[in-house]
Design a protein around this motif. Structure first.
Motif, PDB file in Angstrom:
ATOM      1  N   ARG A 285      16.868  11.479  53.487  1.00 48.40           N
ATOM      2  CA  ARG A 285      16.835  12.922  53.759  1.00 48.40           C
ATOM      3  C   ARG A 285      18.201  13.552  53.531  1.00 48.40           C
ATOM      4  O   ARG A 285      18.379  14.740  53.698  1.00 48.40           O
ATOM      5  N   GLY A 286      19.172  12.736  53.178  1.00 43.07           N
ATOM      6  CA  GLY A 286      20.453  13.294  52.737  1.00 43.07           C
ATOM      7  C   GLY A 286      21.534  13.420  53.782  1.00 43.07           C
ATOM      8  O   GLY A 286      22.499  14.144  53.592  1.00 43.07           O
ATOM      9  N   CYS A 287      21.427  12.684  54.909  1.00 42.84           N
ATOM     10  CA  CYS A 287      22.327  12.954  56.029  1.00 42.84           C
ATOM     11  C   CYS A 287      23.776  12.548  55.779  1.00 42.84           C
ATOM     12  O   CYS A 287      24.667  13.029  56.469  1.00 42.84           O
ATOM     13  N   TYR A 288      24.033  11.676  54.790  1.00 43.42           N
ATOM     14  CA  TYR A 288      25.441  11.312  54.535  1.00 43.42           C
ATOM     15  C   TYR A 288      26.154  12.329  53.638  1.00 43.42           C
ATOM     16  O   TYR A 288      27.285  12.128  53.239  1.00 43.42           O
ATOM     17  N   GLY A 289      25.472  13.428  53.331  1.00 43.22           N
ATOM     18  CA  GLY A 289      26.134  14.501  52.580  1.00 43.22           C
ATOM     19  C   GLY A 289      26.200  14.224  51.089  1.00 43.22           C
ATOM     20  O   GLY A 289      25.654  13.233  50.591  1.00 43.22           O
ATOM     21  N   ALA A 290      26.881  15.097  50.379  1.00 45.13           N
ATOM     22  CA  ALA A 290      26.931  15.024  48.920  1.00 45.13           C
ATOM     23  C   ALA A 290      27.662  13.777  48.438  1.00 45.13           C
ATOM     24  O   ALA A 290      28.575  13.293  49.105  1.00 45.13           O
ATOM     25  N   VAL A 291      27.262  13.281  47.268  1.00 47.74           N
ATOM     26  CA  VAL A 291      27.997  12.181  46.646  1.00 47.74           C
ATOM     27  C   VAL A 291      29.405  12.677  46.312  1.00 47.74           C
ATOM     28  O   VAL A 291      29.603  13.871  46.103  1.00 47.74           O
ATOM     29  N   PRO A 292      30.404  11.765  46.274  1.00 52.08           N
ATOM     30  CA  PRO A 292      31.771  12.202  45.988  1.00 52.08           C
ATOM     31  C   PRO A 292      31.824  12.981  44.667  1.00 52.08           C
ATOM     32  O   PRO A 292      31.131  12.640  43.719  1.00 52.08           O
ATOM     33  N   GLY A 293      32.614  14.018  44.649  1.00 50.30           N
ATOM     34  CA  GLY A 293      32.768  14.798  43.431  1.00 50.30           C
ATOM     35  C   GLY A 293      31.746  15.917  43.293  1.00 50.30           C
ATOM     36  O   GLY A 293      31.821  16.715  42.369  1.00 50.30           O
ATOM     37  N   VAL A 294      30.765  15.943  44.185  1.00 45.80           N
ATOM     38  CA  VAL A 294      29.747  16.998  44.131  1.00 45.80           C
ATOM     39  C   VAL A 294      30.006  17.995  45.252  1.00 45.80           C
ATOM     40  O   VAL A 294      30.153  17.626  46.411  1.00 45.80           O
TER      41      VAL A 294
ATOM     42  N   SER B 164      30.267   4.958  51.742  1.00 49.61           N
ATOM     43  CA  SER B 164      30.542   4.422  50.409  1.00 49.61           C
ATOM     44  C   SER B 164      31.019   5.541  49.487  1.00 49.61           C
ATOM     45  O   SER B 164      30.890   6.725  49.809  1.00 49.61           O
ATOM     46  N   ASP B 165      31.601   5.165  48.359  1.00 47.10           N
ATOM     47  CA  ASP B 165      32.006   6.168  47.377  1.00 47.10           C
ATOM     48  C   ASP B 165      30.966   6.332  46.288  1.00 47.10           C
ATOM     49  O   ASP B 165      31.193   6.985  45.278  1.00 47.10           O
ATOM     50  N   LYS B 166      29.813   5.681  46.501  1.00 42.49           N
ATOM     51  CA  LYS B 166      28.750   5.773  45.498  1.00 42.49           C
ATOM     52  C   LYS B 166      27.541   6.462  46.110  1.00 42.49           C
ATOM     53  O   LYS B 166      27.488   6.701  47.317  1.00 42.49           O
ATOM     54  N   SER B 167      26.544   6.717  45.263  1.00 46.15           N
ATOM     55  CA  SER B 167      25.338   7.366  45.783  1.00 46.15           C
ATOM     56  C   SER B 167      24.457   6.338  46.479  1.00 46.15           C
ATOM     57  O   SER B 167      24.602   5.130  46.292  1.00 46.15           O
TER      58      SER B 167
END
Lengths: 61, 320
Positions: free
Chosen positions: B259-268, B197-200
């Protein structure tokens, strides 16, 4: 106030990294230009000495 | 005349094999795929040799799904080789995208890792202190194994990458969608993150968000979390605010934090820094001591905030 919590965690993480020496947290009131200016100058000089953090993608050993 | 099917390759570098399992879990989907796609290289499932790939013409593989980080000279060689042979190279899974769990090795060094693994682990008997060498001279000649690097890198820090599919591992529905798009000719702009997704994650999480006032950080074994309320509100570090969504919030639905496995939110740029700032701004304290006490509840900040993204992060690695 929450900056302190964030900063304390940040220091814990940076303690292991190559950018540890580059981070400072200091507080100044708006009237304390005399304290602010030399601090910024000091940091600029420090960064000049350290040079840029290498972000190149080449393999390091 | 029958049109030739597109050719696909799958490879694993420094990874656990979970991305391969995620592919296999497509089950019947895999059978469908194999009707439309010729698999020309897939070490986990089919017996092709590296020399088979070396003998292929450049860009003769249409799509290569590459999982795993780059930690050894073998990983690096295969990344370069598959880049050369593939029209489209996809960084598949958290390790290829951001370094993943293997990149936590960047908090220490090759020397320390070898010392731990080959000398100090309680189950290791190594009285002669033998440490693997990349080259050994024996009577018959020289034996070699890949070199282990001091620093783990992402795939795109090694070779040019066309698309990024995040996740540890990427979830099945997203893999199917990616495969259908890529082989159906629906190519997004180069460099796109696809299958996410492009969102958090917070955006797709159905839990009720409260005032996010954290007085104490707790670990998952210390409480039985309420299944309706936001986990951060309950003092559990959930990476949702800093993490890209698209996974279907599977961990959250199992009452476990992201735990954060999809990586940073877009733009971060830096997922860990983003999470650090999101978390610490919710500390609810009246004094400096109290706030230090709350912060000290984060026992392993790097391992928590950068669990999957240390190789990509601004921290990069521990000092030499």
């Amino acid at each position: 106030m929450n900056v302190i919590g964030g900063f304390s965690l940040l220091q814990k993480m940076l303690g292991k990294s190559e950018i540890e020496d580059r981070v400072r947290l200091k507080w100044f009131s708006a009237s304390n230009g005399e304290g602010y200016a030399p601090t910024v100058q000091y940091i600029i000089e420090m960064l000049r000495t350290l040079g840029p953090v290498s972000r190149n993608r080449s393999r390091e050993s | 005349m029958k049109m030739t099917n597109p050719k696909a390759a799958f490879y694993w570098a420094a990874s656990c094999g979970g991305c391969e399992i995620a592919m296999l879990e497509l089950g019947e989907g895999l059978v469908d795929m194999s009707k439309k796609v010729d698999i020309v290289f897939w070490p986990v499932a089919l017996d092709f040799k590296y020399s088979d790939v070396e003998s292929m013409p450049n860009e003769s593989i249409d799509v290569c799904f590459f999982n795993g980080a780059i930690q050894t000279s073998e990983n690096e060689h295969m990344a370069q080789l598959l880049r050369e042979k593939s029209k489209i190279l996809i960084a598949f899974g958290a390790c290829a995208n951001d370094g993943g769990i293997p990149a936590l090795a960047n908090t220490t060094s090759k020397e320390e890792i070898f010392k731990r693994v080959y000398k100090q682990t309680p189950t290791t008997g190594n009285p002669e202190d033998v440490i693997p060498q990349s080259k050994v001279h024996v009577k018959e000649g020289v034996l070699s194994i890949p070199e282990f690097y001091n620093t783990v890198r992402t795939l795109d820090q090694t070779v040019d990458v066309d698309y990024f599919v995040p996740g540890c591992p990427p979830v099945g529905e997203q893999i199917t969608a990616v495969i259908n798009d890529i082989f159906g000719g629906e190519l997004p702009p180069k460099g796109s993150v696809i299958g996410a997704s492009d969102k958090s994650l917070c955006d797709e999480c159905k839990r009720v968000k409260g005032d996010r006032k954290i007085k104490k950080i707790v670990r998952t074994y210390e409480i039985v979390p309420d299944t309706e309320k936001c986990l951060l509100d309950q003092g559990i570090i959930c990476m949702g605010p800093a993490t890209r969504g698209g996974c279907g919030a599977q961990c959250i639905n199992a009452n476990m934090p992201c735990r954060g496995c999809y990586g940073a939110v877009p733009g971060v740029l830096d997922q860990g820094a983003k999470m650090l700032s999101a978390l610490s701004s919710n500390f609810d304290a009246e004094s400096e001591e109290e706030i230090e006490r709350i912060a000290s509840g984060v026992l392993d900040p790097i391992g928590t905030f950068y669990r999957y993204t240390l190789a990509r992060s601004l921290l990069r690695r521990a000092k030499a």
